[in-house]
Design an enzyme around this catalytic site. Structure first.
Site, PDB file in Angstrom:
ATOM      1  N   ARG A 138      19.676 -11.177  40.421  1.00  0.00           N
ATOM      2  CA  ARG A 138      20.683 -10.114  40.565  1.00  0.00           C
ATOM      3  C   ARG A 138      20.705  -9.576  42.005  1.00  0.00           C
ATOM      4  O   ARG A 138      19.659  -9.203  42.550  1.00  0.00           O
ATOM      5  CB  ARG A 138      20.335  -8.973  39.597  1.00  0.00           C
ATOM      6  CG  ARG A 138      21.196  -7.734  39.720  1.00  0.00           C
ATOM      7  CD  ARG A 138      22.578  -7.952  39.193  1.00  0.00           C
ATOM      8  NE  ARG A 138      23.343  -6.703  39.176  1.00  0.00           N
ATOM      9  CZ  ARG A 138      24.651  -6.665  39.016  1.00  0.00           C
ATOM     10  NH1 ARG A 138      25.352  -7.780  38.832  1.00  0.00           N
ATOM     11  NH2 ARG A 138      25.277  -5.502  39.002  1.00  0.00           N
ATOM     12  N   TRP A 157       8.713   0.200   1.665  1.00  0.00           N
ATOM     13  CA  TRP A 157       8.641  -0.379   3.010  1.00  0.00           C
ATOM     14  C   TRP A 157       7.830  -1.663   3.054  1.00  0.00           C
ATOM     15  O   TRP A 157       7.062  -1.859   3.995  1.00  0.00           O
ATOM     16  CB  TRP A 157       7.987   0.602   3.998  1.00  0.00           C
ATOM     17  CG  TRP A 157       8.486   1.986   4.001  1.00  0.00           C
ATOM     18  CD1 TRP A 157       7.880   3.078   3.471  1.00  0.00           C
ATOM     19  CD2 TRP A 157       9.699   2.453   4.587  1.00  0.00           C
ATOM     20  NE1 TRP A 157       8.635   4.189   3.684  1.00  0.00           N
ATOM     21  CE2 TRP A 157       9.770   3.826   4.370  1.00  0.00           C
ATOM     22  CE3 TRP A 157      10.726   1.821   5.287  1.00  0.00           C
ATOM     23  CZ2 TRP A 157      10.816   4.594   4.819  1.00  0.00           C
ATOM     24  CZ3 TRP A 157      11.787   2.590   5.730  1.00  0.00           C
ATOM     25  CH2 TRP A 157      11.816   3.962   5.492  1.00  0.00           C
ATOM     26  N   GLU A 174       3.779   4.164  -0.217  1.00  0.00           N
ATOM     27  CA  GLU A 174       4.797   4.636  -1.158  1.00  0.00           C
ATOM     28  C   GLU A 174       5.670   5.643  -0.442  1.00  0.00           C
ATOM     29  O   GLU A 174       5.270   6.204   0.588  1.00  0.00           O
ATOM     30  CB  GLU A 174       4.144   5.280  -2.388  1.00  0.00           C
ATOM     31  CG  GLU A 174       3.334   4.284  -3.196  1.00  0.00           C
ATOM     32  CD  GLU A 174       2.655   4.892  -4.416  1.00  0.00           C
ATOM     33  OE1 GLU A 174       2.897   6.087  -4.729  1.00  0.00           O
ATOM     34  OE2 GLU A 174       1.867   4.164  -5.056  1.00  0.00           O
ATOM     35  N   GLN A 187      15.786  -1.110  31.689  1.00  0.00           N
ATOM     36  CA  GLN A 187      16.174  -0.396  32.916  1.00  0.00           C
ATOM     37  C   GLN A 187      16.377  -1.374  34.089  1.00  0.00           C
ATOM     38  O   GLN A 187      17.309  -1.228  34.870  1.00  0.00           O
ATOM     39  CB  GLN A 187      15.070   0.623  33.262  1.00  0.00           C
ATOM     40  CG  GLN A 187      15.414   1.562  34.390  1.00  0.00           C
ATOM     41  CD  GLN A 187      16.461   2.586  33.975  1.00  0.00           C
ATOM     42  OE1 GLN A 187      16.716   2.786  32.794  1.00  0.00           O
ATOM     43  NE2 GLN A 187      17.093   3.213  34.953  1.00  0.00           N
ATOM     44  N   GLU A 199       1.352  -0.180   9.811  1.00  0.00           N
ATOM     45  CA  GLU A 199      -0.113  -0.307   9.685  1.00  0.00           C
ATOM     46  C   GLU A 199      -0.805   0.953  10.203  1.00  0.00           C
ATOM     47  O   GLU A 199      -1.873   0.897  10.810  1.00  0.00           O
ATOM     48  CB  GLU A 199      -0.622  -1.590  10.343  1.00  0.00           C
ATOM     49  CG  GLU A 199      -0.038  -2.817   9.655  1.00  0.00           C
ATOM     50  CD  GLU A 199      -0.900  -4.048   9.694  1.00  0.00           C
ATOM     51  OE1 GLU A 199      -2.113  -3.932   9.905  1.00  0.00           O
ATOM     52  OE2 GLU A 199      -0.342  -5.127   9.474  1.00  0.00           O
ATOM     53  N   SER A 233       1.209   7.962   5.397  1.00  0.00           N
ATOM     54  CA  SER A 233      -0.060   8.147   6.115  1.00  0.00           C
ATOM     55  C   SER A 233      -1.168   8.554   5.142  1.00  0.00           C
ATOM     56  O   SER A 233      -2.318   8.142   5.284  1.00  0.00           O
ATOM     57  CB  SER A 233       0.101   9.222   7.196  1.00  0.00           C
ATOM     58  OG  SER A 233       1.106   8.854   8.111  1.00  0.00           O
ATOM     59  N   THR A 245       0.641   4.947  11.707  1.00  0.00           N
ATOM     60  CA  THR A 245       1.303   5.401  12.937  1.00  0.00           C
ATOM     61  C   THR A 245       0.244   5.587  14.032  1.00  0.00           C
ATOM     62  O   THR A 245      -0.962   5.633  13.746  1.00  0.00           O
ATOM     63  CB  THR A 245       1.997   6.758  12.710  1.00  0.00           C
ATOM     64  OG1 THR A 245       0.975   7.720  12.415  1.00  0.00           O
ATOM     65  CG2 THR A 245       3.012   6.703  11.578  1.00  0.00           C
ATOM     66  N   LEU A 280       0.844  -1.202   0.000  1.00  0.00           N
ATOM     67  CA  LEU A 280       0.000   0.000   0.000  1.00  0.00           C
ATOM     68  C   LEU A 280       0.878   1.250   0.000  1.00  0.00           C
ATOM     69  O   LEU A 280       0.709   2.148  -0.828  1.00  0.00           O
ATOM     70  CB  LEU A 280      -0.917  -0.009   1.232  1.00  0.00           C
ATOM     71  CG  LEU A 280      -1.757   1.237   1.487  1.00  0.00           C
ATOM     72  CD1 LEU A 280      -2.769   1.441   0.366  1.00  0.00           C
ATOM     73  CD2 LEU A 280      -2.505   1.132   2.835  1.00  0.00           C
TER      74      LEU A 280
HETATM   75  C1  LIG Z   1       9.626  -1.789   8.921  1.00  0.00           C
HETATM   76  C2  LIG Z   1       8.419  -1.295   8.177  1.00  0.00           C
HETATM   77  C3  LIG Z   1       7.576  -2.212   7.567  1.00  0.00           C
HETATM   78  C4  LIG Z   1       6.483  -1.756   6.831  1.00  0.00           C
HETATM   79  N1  LIG Z   1       5.693  -2.672   6.165  1.00  0.00           N
HETATM   80  C5  LIG Z   1       4.744  -2.233   5.305  1.00  0.00           C
HETATM   81  C6  LIG Z   1       4.040  -3.151   4.447  1.00  0.00           C
HETATM   82  O1  LIG Z   1       4.248  -4.367   4.506  1.00  0.00           O
HETATM   83  N2  LIG Z   1       3.147  -2.639   3.567  1.00  0.00           N
HETATM   84  C7  LIG Z   1       2.887  -1.324   3.465  1.00  0.00           C
HETATM   85  O2  LIG Z   1       2.060  -0.941   2.635  1.00  0.00           O
HETATM   86  N3  LIG Z   1       3.520  -0.412   4.272  1.00  0.00           N
HETATM   87  C8  LIG Z   1       4.453  -0.843   5.162  1.00  0.00           C
HETATM   88  N4  LIG Z   1       5.143   0.056   5.952  1.00  0.00           N
HETATM   89  C9  LIG Z   1       4.862   1.470   5.820  1.00  0.00           C
HETATM   90  C10 LIG Z   1       4.203   2.075   7.065  1.00  0.00           C
HETATM   91  O3  LIG Z   1       2.880   1.655   7.152  1.00  0.00           O
HETATM   92  C11 LIG Z   1       4.383   3.593   6.967  1.00  0.00           C
HETATM   93  O4  LIG Z   1       5.756   3.872   7.224  1.00  0.00           O
HETATM   94  C12 LIG Z   1       3.493   4.336   7.947  1.00  0.00           C
HETATM   95  O5  LIG Z   1       2.166   4.205   7.579  1.00  0.00           O
HETATM   96  C13 LIG Z   1       3.861   5.828   8.045  1.00  0.00           C
HETATM   97  O6  LIG Z   1       4.027   6.411   6.800  1.00  0.00           O
HETATM   98  P1  LIG Z   1       5.334   7.306   6.521  1.00  0.00           P
HETATM   99  O7  LIG Z   1       6.507   6.467   6.904  1.00  0.00           O
HETATM  100  O8  LIG Z   1       5.288   7.822   5.142  1.00  0.00           O
HETATM  101  O9  LIG Z   1       5.230   8.493   7.555  1.00  0.00           O
HETATM  102  P2  LIG Z   1       4.544   9.910   7.302  1.00  0.00           P
HETATM  103  O10 LIG Z   1       3.155   9.712   6.797  1.00  0.00           O
HETATM  104  O11 LIG Z   1       5.472  10.756   6.512  1.00  0.00           O
HETATM  105  O12 LIG Z   1       4.463  10.457   8.785  1.00  0.00           O
HETATM  106  C14 LIG Z   1       5.520  11.142   9.429  1.00  0.00           C
HETATM  107  C15 LIG Z   1       5.014  11.615  10.799  1.00  0.00           C
HETATM  108  O13 LIG Z   1       3.901  12.503  10.620  1.00  0.00           O
HETATM  109  C16 LIG Z   1       2.789  12.033  11.334  1.00  0.00           C
HETATM  110  N5  LIG Z   1       1.547  12.374  10.605  1.00  0.00           N
HETATM  111  C17 LIG Z   1       1.292  12.176   9.293  1.00  0.00           C
HETATM  112  N6  LIG Z   1       0.060  12.608   8.997  1.00  0.00           N
HETATM  113  C18 LIG Z   1      -0.478  13.101  10.146  1.00  0.00           C
HETATM  114  C19 LIG Z   1      -1.712  13.706  10.498  1.00  0.00           C
HETATM  115  N7  LIG Z   1      -2.697  13.870   9.606  1.00  0.00           N
HETATM  116  N8  LIG Z   1      -1.911  14.097  11.780  1.00  0.00           N
HETATM  117  C20 LIG Z   1      -0.918  13.923  12.715  1.00  0.00           C
HETATM  118  N9  LIG Z   1       0.270  13.358  12.442  1.00  0.00           N
HETATM  119  C21 LIG Z   1       0.502  12.946  11.174  1.00  0.00           C
HETATM  120  C22 LIG Z   1       2.990  10.537  11.450  1.00  0.00           C
HETATM  121  O14 LIG Z   1       2.258   9.987  12.525  1.00  0.00           O
HETATM  122  C23 LIG Z   1       4.487  10.451  11.647  1.00  0.00           C
HETATM  123  O15 LIG Z   1       4.792  10.663  13.004  1.00  0.00           O
HETATM  124  C24 LIG Z   1       6.214  -0.376   6.746  1.00  0.00           C
HETATM  125  C25 LIG Z   1       7.060   0.539   7.386  1.00  0.00           C
HETATM  126  C26 LIG Z   1       8.150   0.098   8.082  1.00  0.00           C
HETATM  127  C27 LIG Z   1       9.070   1.095   8.723  1.00  0.00           C
END
Ligand SMILES: Cc1cc2nc3c(=O)[nH]c(=O)nc-3n(C[C@H](O)[C@H](O)[C@H](O)COP(=O)(O)OP(=O)(O)OC[C@H]3O[C@@H](n4cnc5c(N)ncnc54)[C@H](O)[C@@H]3O)c2cc1C
Length: 392
Positions: free
Chosen positions: A279, A166, A133, A348, A375, A138, A377, A131
């Site tokens: 410990r 990712w 990119e 800790q 899935e 988000s 944040t 899903l």
């Molecule tokens: C190890 C790993 C495995 C993953 N596996 C998969 C997978 O199998 N399939 C898949 O599709 N994806 C996968 N992901 C992607 C993951 O779901 C995304 O990284 C996640 O949804 C966040 O998107 P982003 O990294 O672009 O962060 P961003 O969207 O850029 O967010 C950056 C920050 O801004 C905050 N933020 C963004 N929008 C808002 C808002 N409207 N209000 C408040 N805060 C906001 C976020 O909470 C975050 O703290 C994976 C990611 C990782 C790191």
């Protein structure tokens, strides 16, 4: 939100207990012994993969009609929790098999279900979910990946171009649910479709493995599509329904991330309890200090609350309750915050030893962090919860 007055919130039956015992034994014998090396070497946990296939815990959610064991949502959570207690990377095997295949289960026709769920249930292949990119995390609806209908070959096939970032277990899985824009001029969110892409499809390649803080045994890579031709019968549901199917999937599978978080936290608490009883400082076991006891009590209390929330959400997932969105997001958000806190406190409790790789606590703390991010944040989980609250 309802308190489900007509139903028990959840019920643990004899089958659930038997599954927990079986997975716990399996994890102790065949998964835990490799967890440190899997992390250290950042290698796929093949031993766990093989053990999960051999014991039918590889994709336990797949129904009996497709050759699976048909574990209910709570049983699937128990499998993931018990594997995560030993090795978080390994717990992503059953978790991502559910995530990748859930769009087919929720939105696919009988033909596509039979074709893709049967080999998954048999343990012949894993199933990943594409899903996110690089520029659409988000904000999933802003994705750029495109699939264009092409009738030139005499059939209704689609030509896929773009990338996904990712993606968990990319390169290991043979099957991928991939979301792509199929109607660039259509309304946002209603212009995306879901497809099954196979690893062997021409033009489909993978990026380098991401170098991560934790869950190092689970490869995370980009999916790259260069004019990949997808036969028309591999669309999941109708054109334009893809994002809705993908988001409904997350309602169910966020519960499994909650289960993963509970398992990681339980593993950390188990190790911390064993350590404080051994410990000695100031002439006594450190477990005798009230300051330590209060920390342990808080850790166990919060962990138990998280577990109960996950099980309630799992029961709602199984029943398809209307308030699943809220409960799935709440369970994932709460349990992952608890996992982060409990694993940090466990480090800790071990003092300097907790900070070294001689003990598994620092790995568990690093692994716990991802449960607050993927899935959706935990900020996004709050958006999901608030949306359902405000809808009434
Ligand atoms: C190890 C790993 C495995 C993953 N596996 C998969 C997978 O199998 N399939 C898949 O599709 N994806 C996968 N992901 C992607 C993951 O779901 C995304 O990284 C996640 O949804 C966040 O998107 P982003 O990294 O672009 O962060 P961003 O969207 O850029 O967010 C950056 C920050 O801004 C905050 N933020 C963004 N929008 C808002 C808002 N409207 N209000 C408040 N805060 C906001 C976020 O909470 C975050 O703290 C994976 C990611 C990782 C790191």
């Amino acid at each position: 939100m309802t308190a489900s007055s007509d139903f028990p919130l959840f019920q643990i039956n004899e089958d659930h207990e038997a599954i927990r015992e079986a997975v716990r034994d399996l994890a102790a014998a065949k998964i835990a012994p490799f967890a440190a090396a899997v992390d250290e070497e950042a290698r796929y946990p093949q031993e766990a993969h093989d053990a999960l296939v051999a014991s039918d815990f590889f994709a336990p959610h797949v129904g009996e009609e497709y050759g699976g064991v048909g574990a209910d949502a709570l049983a699937t959570c128990i499998v993931i929790e018990e594997v995560a207690r030993a090795c978080a990377s390994s717990s992503l095997i059953p978790a991502v098999n559910k995530l990748g295949s859930m769009p087919v289960i929720l939105g696919g026709n009988e033909e596509i279900k039979r074709k893709y769920l049967t080999p998954l249930a048999a343990g012949e292949t894993s199933f990943s979910y594409g899903l996110s990119e690089r520029e659409a995390g988000s904000d999933t609806a802003s994705m750029k990946c495109r699939a264009k209908l092409d009738k030139s070959a005499g059939d209704d096939s689609w030509v896929l171009n773009g990338q996904k970032s990712w993606i968990t277990n990319a390169g290991v899985s043979d099957y991928y649910t991939v979301l792509a824009v199929t109607d660039p001029d259509g309304t946002r969110g209603n212009n995306i479709s879901a497809f099954v892409v196979e690893k062997s499809d021409e033009g489909f390649t993978f990026g380098e493995k991401e170098r991560k803080l934790g869950i190092k045994g689970s490869p995370t890579r980009e999916l790259i599509f260069d004019n990949v031709r997808i036969p028309g019968d591999r669309i999941i549901g109708a054109p334009g329904e893809g994002l809705k199917i993908a988001l409904r999937t997350l309602d169910h599978t966020r519960v499994t991330i909650g289960a993963q978080a509970v398992g990681i936290a339980q593993g950390a608490l188990d190790h911390a309890l064993a350590y404080v009883k051994e410990r000695k400082q100031f002439g006594k076991n450190i477990a005798e200090f009230q300051g330590i006891q209060f920390m342990l009590a808080d850790m166990a209390m919060e962990l138990e609350a998280a577990r109960q929330m996950v099980y309630v959400a799992a029961a709602k997932s199984e029943r398809g309750d209307a308030d699943l969105s809220f409960f799935g997001a709440a369970a994932k958000c709460f349990a992952s915050d608890v996992a982060m806190k409990v694993t940090t406190d466990a480090v800790q409790l071990l003092g300097g030893a907790g900070y070294t790789r001689d003990f598994p606590l620092e790995r568990m703390m690093r692994d716990a962090k991802i449960t607050q991010i993927y899935e959706g944040t935990n900020q996004v989980q709050r958006i999901v919860m608030a949306r359902q609250l405000l809808k009434g």
